[in-house]
Design an enzyme around this catalytic site. Structure first.
Site, mmCIF file in Angstrom:
data_model
loop_
_atom_site.group_PDB
_atom_site.id
_atom_site.type_symbol
_atom_site.label_atom_id
_atom_site.label_comp_id
_atom_site.label_asym_id
_atom_site.label_seq_id
_atom_site.Cartn_x
_atom_site.Cartn_y
_atom_site.Cartn_z
ATOM 1 N N PRO A 100 0.828 -1.220 0.000
ATOM 2 C CA PRO A 100 0.000 0.000 0.000
ATOM 3 C C PRO A 100 0.856 1.262 0.000
ATOM 4 C CG PRO A 100 0.055 -0.984 2.195
ATOM 5 C CD PRO A 100 0.768 -1.935 1.281
ATOM 6 N N LYS A 114 0.450 -5.565 9.326
ATOM 7 C CA LYS A 114 1.645 -5.069 8.616
ATOM 8 C C LYS A 114 2.456 -4.184 9.552
ATOM 9 C CE LYS A 114 2.885 -2.317 4.490
ATOM 10 N NZ LYS A 114 3.241 -0.986 4.967
ATOM 11 N N HIS A 136 7.976 -0.179 7.118
ATOM 12 C CA HIS A 136 7.307 0.892 6.364
ATOM 13 C C HIS A 136 8.274 1.512 5.348
ATOM 14 C CE1 HIS A 136 3.328 3.016 6.929
ATOM 15 N NE2 HIS A 136 3.861 3.811 6.035
ATOM 16 N N ARG A 143 10.531 4.364 6.757
ATOM 17 C CA ARG A 143 9.895 5.681 6.876
ATOM 18 C C ARG A 143 9.448 6.018 8.297
ATOM 19 N NH1 ARG A 143 8.322 7.196 1.564
ATOM 20 N NH2 ARG A 143 6.282 8.098 1.988
ATOM 21 N N ASP A 192 8.309 -6.884 3.308
ATOM 22 C CA ASP A 192 8.544 -5.847 2.298
ATOM 23 C C ASP A 192 9.662 -4.928 2.768
ATOM 24 O OD1 ASP A 192 7.648 -3.721 3.946
ATOM 25 O OD2 ASP A 192 5.714 -3.547 2.949
ATOM 26 N N ARG A 196 14.534 -4.534 -4.838
ATOM 27 C CA ARG A 196 14.746 -3.812 -6.100
ATOM 28 C C ARG A 196 15.096 -4.745 -7.250
ATOM 29 N NH1 ARG A 196 12.492 -1.130 -3.220
ATOM 30 N NH2 ARG A 196 13.052 0.885 -2.299
ATOM 31 N N ARG A 238 7.930 1.200 -3.525
ATOM 32 C CA ARG A 238 8.448 2.223 -4.442
ATOM 33 C C ARG A 238 8.576 1.739 -5.886
ATOM 34 N NH1 ARG A 238 11.011 2.784 0.487
ATOM 35 N NH2 ARG A 238 10.920 4.839 1.482
#
Ligand SMILES: Cc1cc2nc3c(=O)[nH]c(=O)nc-3n(C[C@H](O)[C@H](O)[C@H](O)COP(=O)(O)O)c2cc1C
Length: 392
Positions: free
Chosen positions: A80, A254, A278, A281, A309, A313, A333
């Site tokens: 999300p 989560k 997160h 973050r 998560d 990449r 991202r």
């Protein structure tokens, strides 16, 4: 901007940086405080090696993955991400549509800029809903009810935002809710005309799910102000118990990072945990999800489906996470960059890049089926890998 030329997720990130004004790109890219946690997430994958096994028939490779009651085409889904329409109008619905077309799950953010009902129309079998708890209990229960009525398969309670974090890029850029653009921000944004055109045409995006509670006539700014007053709310174990009673389908938490919390969540009867910080973050000192995964596995075993998560990449990162015992992986991202760069095509591109990389690396390590992937493929630079020896 076309995403066709992107070879990898980093290319998409660079393209997104070019297309977006700094205030918007920094919001996606940035982490909390010194951004150590942000860097740690990616670095955690680089400390592990996949030791290849050759002389294996890998002519047919299957990366499908079973999760809860479904079989997805790949072992990853879309995490999300709030306020996505600021980066590309209708981005939430593009993420939903691309996920459904690729047969992977999409988690609609609790601060999405489209509604539960709209996502359910576009991707009824692939949308999950992520809940941010509101201070007014009636709003929270109504959101759960709406996700339930829309037939969504999973409710994801995010627990790692107990306070509003100190994200210094946002503070420097004047990014806040509601958005108040400074003259210097506007001047910089003018150097990104494609984004400006979209913004002028569509205006400030609105948190559609919250509009009903902010008053029928509320503008996007007013709804944003309402959300800023309603969140973050205090959320406790008692609330999780109540959500378990209210939500009849798969319940996922989560942001759990401590194995003792995982044990407690399992006892309450949650179906899954997304181990997450997160995306770096919230807490700069938080471990990378990959670092705590072994302790989580040891604590809850198969009682709860463990997903992770943060920092993924490359397709290889997803395989490393699976080999460490995660059942499923989410990306934030990478797909959001795709949407920012090239809308629906860009999201598809991000999914396709990861999917092809997974396929190639599976071929390269001699793994035709994800069920075969376990810690025997791993060698950690810290010396903890099993490197071909079956433990015990
Ligand atoms: C721009 C942005 C917005 C986000 N918004 C939310 C959100 O609304 N709810 C949530 O649970 N997590 C949110 N996250 C965190 C992601 O769900 C996910 O945990 C994180 O992005 C994973 O790290 P990655 O970006 O390195 O893949 C957001 C992340 C980003 C980058």
């Amino acid at each position: 901007m076309r995403s066709d030329g992107a070879l990898n997720i980093e290319d998409l990130r660079r393209m997104a940086r070019r297309r977006l004004p700094r205030i918007a790109f920094d919001f996606i890219e940035g982490g909390v405080e010194d951004e150590h946690c942000l860097a740690r997430n990616e670095a955690s994958f680089h400390r592990q090696r996949l030791v290849p096994r050759y002389l294996v028939d890998i002519s047919r490779r299957d990366q499908s993955a079973a999760l809860f009651d479904r079989k997805y085409a790949s072992p990853f889904g879309i995490a999300p991400t709030g306020i996505a329409a600021l980066f590309r109008p209708r981005a939430d619905l593009m993420l939903a549509e691309a996920a459904a077309a690729a047969n992977i799950p999409f988690i609609m953010s609790g601060t999405s800029t489209a509604s539960i009902e709209a996502a359910a129309k576009i991707a009824p079998t692939h949308t999950w809903f992520q809940l941010y708890v509101a201070r007014q209990r009636a709003i929270t229960t109504d959101l759960i009810q709406r996700a339930r009525d829309a037939g969504l398969g999973a409710l994801v309670l995010t627990v790692d935002v107990p306070v509003t974090p100190k994200r210094e890029r946002n503070i420097r850029n004047g990014f806040g809710l509601p958005l108040r653009l400074r003259p210097s921000t506007i001047l910089e944004a003018l150097t990104h005309p494609a984004w400006i055109m979209g913004y002028l045409r569509h205006g400030m995006p609105r948190f559609d799910n919250w509009a009903a509670y902010a008053g029928a006539e509320a503008t996007a700014q007013a709804v944003a102000g309402f959300v800023a007053r309603e969140t973050p709310a205090t959320v406790t174990w008692n609330d999780l118990e109540e959500f378990r009673r209210l939500w009849p389908r798969h319940l996922v938490v989560k942001g759990i990072m401590h194995h003792a919390d995982a044990v407690r969540a399992a006892a309450i009867g949650v179906d899954g945990i997304i181990i997450s910080n997160h995306g770096g973050r919230q807490l700069d000192q938080a471990p990378a999800p990959l670092e705590v995964l072994p302790a989580m596995r040891a604590a809850v075993g198969d009682k709860v489906t463990l997903m992770i998560d943060g920092g993924v990449r490359r397709g290889a990162d997803i395989l490393v996470a699976l080999a460490n015992g995660a059942r499923f992986i989410f990306v934030g991202r990478p797909t959001l960059s795709g949407a920012a760069v090239d809308g629906l095509r860009g999201v598809r591109k991000a999914i396709d890049i990861l999917r092809r990389e997974i396929d190639l690396v599976m071929g390269q390590i001699g793994c035709a089926n994800l069920e075969e992937l376990d810690e025997t493929f791993l060698l950690s630079v810290d010396g903890h890998g099993t490197n071909g020896r079956r433990p015990g």
